[in-house]
Design a protein around this motif. Structure first.
Motif, PDB file in Angstrom:
ATOM      1  N   GLU A  65      34.528  26.610  68.904  1.00 26.87           N
ATOM      2  CA  GLU A  65      34.565  28.050  69.077  1.00 26.87           C
ATOM      3  C   GLU A  65      33.516  28.445  70.112  1.00 26.87           C
ATOM      4  O   GLU A  65      32.450  27.845  70.170  1.00 26.87           O
ATOM      5  CB  GLU A  65      34.268  28.782  67.766  1.00 26.87           C
ATOM      6  CG  GLU A  65      35.242  28.506  66.648  1.00 26.87           C
ATOM      7  CD  GLU A  65      34.925  29.302  65.391  1.00 26.87           C
ATOM      8  OE1 GLU A  65      35.737  29.287  64.454  1.00 26.87           O
ATOM      9  OE2 GLU A  65      33.854  29.958  65.347  1.00 26.87           O
ATOM     10  N   LYS A 108      35.939  36.010  71.468  1.00 28.61           N
ATOM     11  CA  LYS A 108      35.685  34.744  70.790  1.00 28.61           C
ATOM     12  C   LYS A 108      36.927  33.878  70.930  1.00 28.61           C
ATOM     13  O   LYS A 108      38.025  34.308  70.590  1.00 28.61           O
ATOM     14  CB  LYS A 108      35.383  34.969  69.314  1.00 28.61           C
ATOM     15  CG  LYS A 108      35.137  33.687  68.529  1.00 28.61           C
ATOM     16  CD  LYS A 108      34.844  34.037  67.067  1.00 28.61           C
ATOM     17  CE  LYS A 108      34.655  32.808  66.225  1.00 28.61           C
ATOM     18  NZ  LYS A 108      34.369  33.161  64.804  1.00 28.61           N
ATOM     19  N   THR A 140      38.895  30.255  70.007  1.00 26.24           N
ATOM     20  CA  THR A 140      38.954  29.159  69.055  1.00 26.24           C
ATOM     21  C   THR A 140      40.052  28.197  69.469  1.00 26.24           C
ATOM     22  O   THR A 140      40.974  28.558  70.212  1.00 26.24           O
ATOM     23  CB  THR A 140      39.225  29.677  67.634  1.00 26.24           C
ATOM     24  OG1 THR A 140      40.495  30.339  67.610  1.00 26.24           O
ATOM     25  CG2 THR A 140      38.144  30.654  67.192  1.00 26.24           C
ATOM     26  N   THR A 154      42.663  24.848  68.074  1.00 27.64           N
ATOM     27  CA  THR A 154      43.205  23.874  67.133  1.00 27.64           C
ATOM     28  C   THR A 154      43.944  22.826  67.956  1.00 27.64           C
ATOM     29  O   THR A 154      43.946  22.878  69.180  1.00 27.64           O
ATOM     30  CB  THR A 154      44.177  24.508  66.124  1.00 27.64           C
ATOM     31  OG1 THR A 154      45.400  24.848  66.804  1.00 27.64           O
ATOM     32  CG2 THR A 154      43.573  25.760  65.499  1.00 27.64           C
ATOM     33  N   SER A 195      45.352  27.945  70.761  1.00 28.65           N
ATOM     34  CA  SER A 195      44.038  28.565  70.896  1.00 28.65           C
ATOM     35  C   SER A 195      44.223  30.065  70.708  1.00 28.65           C
ATOM     36  O   SER A 195      45.282  30.614  71.036  1.00 28.65           O
ATOM     37  CB  SER A 195      43.445  28.278  72.274  1.00 28.65           C
ATOM     38  OG  SER A 195      42.212  28.945  72.455  1.00 28.65           O
TER      39      SER A 195
END
Lengths: 115, 111
Positions: free
Chosen positions: B56, B63, B65, B67, B71
């Motif tokens: 992150e 922000k 993040t 996976t 994203s």
């Protein structure tokens, strides 16, 4: 931070003429620069990868003789659109990586209009 | 072939209304995922690079993040100046540094 300067920002040319676009890395050396083309409401499409001191690598479907790329120094790459036609009108953007964690830095783009 | 799909294509928010932008990707081996902001008639402006699932990064109201398949770019309490097109891009291992971009999400924040 890393800065890539691109000139001109806008250019209008007549059909059949050639146009040169410059891309300079101002505070870092770039052995590799990238040239993109962007149409309205479409993603950036990589045209070619410019390598300092050697031939550029073109993406499939991009005409090498029409889009001439020269990367003569570690801070300058140029894209020349030869014998421009109205269908070449587009937004051209260059980028380079400065080696840090910032990803790729882009120039401000060149809006080419062929009339 | 690497692919990046962003959704929604356009998003209209009231000032202060938080939301998320999605970037789904398919890549043989992810070297890096990038988020950029692009204003009309300008080149993309770098925001974040993410390298591995679970990572992150934050910058002001943004922000990002990541996976293994997608994203998210979360925008908290956006302001009108956050209006722009947000681009997601991926780079795979191998090859010659090619970066593949999505079409972007055009965000409009209304005062």
């Amino acid at each position: 931070g890393a800065v890539v300067s691109q000139h001109p920002s806008r250019v209008i040319c007549k059909s059949g003429t050639s146009v040169k676009i410059e891309c300079r890395s101002l505070d870092f050396q770039a052995t590799t620069m990238f040239w993109y083309r962007q149409f309205p409401k479409q993603s950036l499409m990589l045209m070619a990868t410019s390598n300092e001191g050697s031939k550029a690598t073109y993406e499939q479907g991009v005409e090498k003789d029409k889009f001439l790329i020269n990367h003569a120094s570690l801070t300058l790459s140029t894209l020349t659109v030869t014998s421009a036609h109205p269908e070449d009108s587009s937004f051209y953007i260059c980028s380079a990586r400065d080696g840090g964690n910032r990803g790729y830095t882009f120039g401000s783009g060149t809006r080419l209009t062929v009339v | 072939e690497d692919q990046v799909t962003q959704s929604p294509e356009a998003l209209r928010l009231q000032e202060g209304e938080s939301s998320s932008l999605n970037c789904s990707y398919t890549v043989s081996g992810l070297r890096g995922l990038f988020w950029y902001r692009q204003d009309p008639g300008k080149g993309p402006e770098f925001l974040f690079t993410l390298y591995s699932a679970g990572e992150e990064k934050e910058k002001e109201r943004l922000k990002a993040t990541l996976t293994k398949k997608e994203s998210f770019l979360h925008i908290t309490a956006p302001k009108p100046e956050d209006s722009a097109t947000y681009l997601c891009a991926v780079q795979a291992y191998g090859g010659y540094q090619k970066v593949t971009f999505g079409i972007g999400t055009k965000l409009q924040v209304i005062p």
